[in-house]
Design a protein around this motif. Structure first.
Motif, short mmCIF file in Angstrom:
data_model
loop_
_atom_site.label_atom_id
_atom_site.label_comp_id
_atom_site.label_asym_id
_atom_site.label_seq_id
_atom_site.Cartn_x
_atom_site.Cartn_y
_atom_site.Cartn_z
N VAL A 59 -19.83 12.53 24.78
CA VAL A 59 -20.94 13.25 25.36
C VAL A 59 -20.82 14.64 24.77
O VAL A 59 -19.57 15.50 24.97
N ASP A 60 -21.88 15.05 24.00
CA ASP A 60 -21.52 16.81 23.39
C ASP A 60 -21.47 17.66 24.40
O ASP A 60 -22.42 17.74 25.40
N GLY A 61 -20.13 18.34 24.43
CA GLY A 61 -20.01 19.49 25.44
C GLY A 61 -19.90 18.79 26.96
O GLY A 61 -20.24 19.51 28.20
N GLY A 62 -19.43 17.49 27.17
CA GLY A 62 -19.26 17.05 28.27
C GLY A 62 -18.25 17.34 29.14
O GLY A 62 -17.59 18.62 28.81
N GLU B 11 -8.27 16.69 30.02
CA GLU B 11 -6.84 17.14 30.39
C GLU B 11 -6.33 17.56 28.82
O GLU B 11 -5.27 17.91 28.91
N CYS B 12 -6.86 16.82 27.88
CA CYS B 12 -6.41 17.45 26.78
C CYS B 12 -6.93 18.75 26.09
O CYS B 12 -6.41 19.31 25.17
N GLY B 13 -7.85 19.56 26.88
CA GLY B 13 -8.41 20.91 26.58
C GLY B 13 -9.52 20.67 25.96
O GLY B 13 -10.10 22.02 25.47
N GLN B 14 -10.00 19.50 25.61
CA GLN B 14 -11.41 19.34 24.78
C GLN B 14 -12.60 18.86 25.77
O GLN B 14 -12.12 18.36 27.05
N HIS B 15 -13.69 18.80 25.40
CA HIS B 15 -14.65 18.53 26.35
C HIS B 15 -15.42 16.99 25.61
O HIS B 15 -15.56 16.93 24.47
N GLY B 16 -15.90 16.48 26.75
CA GLY B 16 -16.71 15.34 26.29
C GLY B 16 -15.68 13.86 25.88
O GLY B 16 -16.23 12.85 25.32
#
Length: 300
Positions: free
Chosen positions: A152-155, A159-164
Motif C-alpha cells: 500500500v503506497d503510504g500505508g 517497525e522497519c521505519g518505512q510505510h506500507g
C-alpha cells in the motif's frame, strides 16, 4: 547441539531481550548458552565443529554481518566474528528463514520439489526461497525480505521505519491494531507479550467472535495478493507455511489461496500446492546443522 546427521542431542531455551543490549552483550549471552548446552551433552567445546546463528533481518552470510535486524540495538553488526572470537570456532550467521528452508529441503516438505517458497508468519513475514533444490540468497544475501515488500503506497508505519510493508498489514502488531487492542493501552514491545495476546485473539475467534475472524481473513487476503506477485516472478511448485501464526491458519489459508489465484494468470491457476507446517525449534535447528555440515564438507 546436533550430531553429524543433524539429529538433535540437546537444546536450551533462554528468553532474552537482545534488542535492549549491545551486540557484544548479546554475544556474551549466546556464548554462555552454547557452553551450557555443550556441557549438558557431556561434550567439550573443542569437539564442536561450528555454530550457526539465525536472526531475522538482512544478513550478509558470506562476511558474517547483520545489516539490519530487530534483534540488535545497533547495525551493522559483525556478529559471526563477535561470537567466533569468544568461542574460537567457526560461526555462520544467516537470515533466520535460511535454516528453516534448508531443513525443509533435507528433512521436510521441499524434499520432492526443486522450486518452493517457505513463508513464516508471526511478528513479521519471513521467507526462504528454494530454487533448483538450493536456498537462494541473492547477490548480497538479502533476497528474502518479503516482510518489507510494499503493498500500500503510504500505508501504515512498519517497525522497519518505512510505510506500507506487508508486515505492517499482517504481522502480530498489525493484527493487534486491527483488533482494536491499542484502545486498551500501548501495544507491548515485548515479543512474548504480543504472542500471548494474539493467541488470546485466536481463542476468542474460535469461540465465535466474528469481528476477530474477519481480522484473520483479512490477513489471508493481503498475504494472497502479495504471494501472487511473488509467484509471477518465481513460479514455485509449492508454498510451505510455517511460524507462530499457524494457529490461525484455518481462518487465513483459504482467503490467501483465493486472493492468490484471483491475481495470477490463467495458466498458473490450480497448479500450486500449499502445505501448512507447525515446525518447532528442533526442526529449525536441524536446518542450521545442515548448513554448517554443507560448508564443512563442500569441495574446496
Amino acid at each position: 547441539v546436533t550430531d553429524f546427521v543433524c539429529d538433535v542431542l540437546h537444546t536450551n531455551t533462554l528468553p532474552f531481550r537482545s534488542s535492549r543490549q549491545a551486540p557484544e552483550v548479546v554475544a556474551d549471552v549466546v556464548e554462555d548458552a552454547i557452553l551450557r548446552t555443550v556441557a549438558d551433552c557431556d561434550l567439550r567445546l573443542d569437539q564442536i565443529s561450528a555454530v550457526c546463528v539465525g536472526v531475522p533481518g538482512m544478513v550478509d552470510s558470506k562476511n558474517g554481518i547483520c545489516h539490519w535486524s530487530p534483534a540488535f540495538s545497533r547495525i551493522p553488526v559483525p556478529f559471526a566474528g563477535l561470537l567466533s572470537e569468544r568461542l574460537n570456532i567457526p560461526v555462520v550467521i544467516e537470515t533466520h528463514t535460511v535454516p528453516l528452508a534448508t531443513a525443509e529441503i533435507n528433512f521436510g516438505s521441499a524434499q520432492d520439489r526443486d522450486t518452493c517458497v517457505v513463508i513464516t508468519l508471526g511478528h513479521g513475514v519471513g521467507m526462504g526461497i528454494i530454487i533448483n533444490g538450493e536456498v537462494y540468497r541473492g547477490a548480497h544475501g538479502f533476497a528474502s525480505e518479503f516482510s518489507h515488500t510494499k503493498i500500500v503506497d503510504g500505508g501504515p508505519l512498519c517497525e522497519c521505519g518505512q510505510h506500507g510493508c506487508l508486515e505492517a498489514h499482517i504481522g502480530f502488531r498489525a493484527i493487534l491494531l486491527a483488533a482494536g487492542e491499542e484502545a486498551a493501552g500501548p501495544i507491548s514491545d515485548d515479543p512474548r507479550a504480543r504472542e500471548r495476546k494474539v493467541f488470546e485473539l485466536i481463542e476468542r475467534a474460535d469461540a465465535g467472535d466474528e469481528s476477530l475472524r474477519a481480522v484473520f481473513v483479512q490477513v489471508g487476503q493481503y498475504l494472497g495478493r502479495s504471494l501472487a506477485n511473488l509467484c509471477g516472478v518465481i513460479d514455485p511448485g509449492r508454498i510451505i507455511f510455517s511460524g507462530l501464526n499457524m494457529r490461525s491458519s484455518h481462518y487465513w489459508l483459504e482467503p490467501a489461496k483465493a486472493a492468490l489465484f484471483a491475481n495470477v494468470r490463467a495458466p498458473m491457476q490450480g497448479r500450486l500446492e500449499f502445505v501448512v507446517n507447525d515446525r518447532d525449534d528442533v526442526f529449525w535447528s536441524r536446518g542450521a546443522a545442515a548448513l554448517v555440515l554443507h560448508q564443512l564438507y563442500r569441495s574446496p
